[in-house]
Design a protein around this motif. Sequence first.
Motif, PDB file in Angstrom:
ATOM      1  N   GLN A 191     -31.706 -32.309  19.185  1.00 40.65           N
ATOM      2  CA  GLN A 191     -32.609 -33.419  18.951  1.00 40.65           C
ATOM      3  C   GLN A 191     -33.595 -33.087  17.835  1.00 40.65           C
ATOM      4  N   ASP A 192     -34.202 -34.122  17.285  1.00 39.58           N
ATOM      5  CA  ASP A 192     -35.049 -34.021  16.101  1.00 39.58           C
ATOM      6  C   ASP A 192     -36.376 -33.334  16.446  1.00 39.58           C
ATOM      7  N   GLU A 193     -36.586 -32.146  15.917  1.00 39.74           N
ATOM      8  CA  GLU A 193     -37.784 -31.364  16.235  1.00 39.74           C
ATOM      9  C   GLU A 193     -39.034 -31.973  15.601  1.00 39.74           C
ATOM     10  N   THR A 194     -38.887 -32.594  14.439  1.00 43.60           N
ATOM     11  CA  THR A 194     -40.049 -33.221  13.789  1.00 43.60           C
ATOM     12  C   THR A 194     -40.547 -34.402  14.599  1.00 43.60           C
ATOM     13  N   LEU A 195     -39.624 -35.223  15.076  1.00 44.73           N
ATOM     14  CA  LEU A 195     -40.001 -36.358  15.919  1.00 44.73           C
ATOM     15  C   LEU A 195     -40.705 -35.878  17.183  1.00 44.73           C
ATOM     16  N   MET A 196     -40.187 -34.805  17.780  1.00 47.00           N
ATOM     17  CA  MET A 196     -40.801 -34.288  19.000  1.00 47.00           C
ATOM     18  C   MET A 196     -42.190 -33.733  18.726  1.00 47.00           C
ATOM     19  N   ALA A 197     -42.372 -33.062  17.624  1.00 41.35           N
ATOM     20  CA  ALA A 197     -43.688 -32.524  17.275  1.00 41.35           C
ATOM     21  C   ALA A 197     -44.689 -33.656  17.078  1.00 41.35           C
ATOM     22  N   ASP A 198     -44.247 -34.732  16.416  1.00 36.54           N
ATOM     23  CA  ASP A 198     -45.125 -35.887  16.220  1.00 36.54           C
ATOM     24  C   ASP A 198     -45.485 -36.521  17.559  1.00 36.54           C
ATOM     25  N   TYR A 199     -44.499 -36.609  18.450  1.00 34.63           N
ATOM     26  CA  TYR A 199     -44.752 -37.208  19.769  1.00 34.63           C
ATOM     27  C   TYR A 199     -45.692 -36.330  20.589  1.00 34.63           C
TER      28      TYR A 199
END
Length: 241
Positions: free
Chosen positions: A185-193
Amino acid sequence: MTTAIEVMRGHRSIRKFTEQPLTGAQLEAIMASAQAAPSSSFLQASSVIRVTDPELRQSLMALCGNQAYVAAAAEFWVFCADFHRHLQWVPEAKTGFAEQLLIGAIDTALMGQNALTAAESLGLGGVFIGAVRNHPHELAALLGLPRGVIPLFGLCLGYPAQDPEPKPRLPAALMFWENRYPARQDETLMADYDARVRHYYQTRTGGTKDMSWTGQIGDTLAREARPFMLAFLHEQGFCLR
């Protein structure tokens, strides 16, 4: 956007209520909406206990982590998976299978969500109470739940006395996939979330809670929750095979 979509997207958990009771028409509409939920194989494997006795509410509140709104809300309903009814009318029915636990849990969850959505469409608010499973033996005894019935969650309903900000959900791109589950899964999206959730908690608590979503996962899943649950399920005739 339709009114139904606006109601569902505007959901917030309400934990403070006014003293205004629900009308008979409101209760009837919410119950009918709950019953209209889909049912696997039309088994209708759910029952709902509406708790109106003040002393019983106090006892249930104590079993549910002393969450004050369990006693204070205009309504408190306990949603149960129920195969006792089936055995009463068809004694030769084969029950106790793991799949039936899933059917009962899914059917009942759908009923609960229908009930809450209907209530919210009427200008009411509510919050689900998973803590009814904290002391299942004691709660089952208080509510007279026979073998074949298990309490899954409670639902407080009433007129909101607060206006909380909606809790941020995972980005759709981290929950909805096409054709196959992704390898990673997208690590950047998770960091933003994670940053959004941390900001939400800090704002909501005045800075007293500093927690990301992945941090909350680590905290919640660091240990087994309710280790007594499997034994209770067996005692009530669920997951025997």
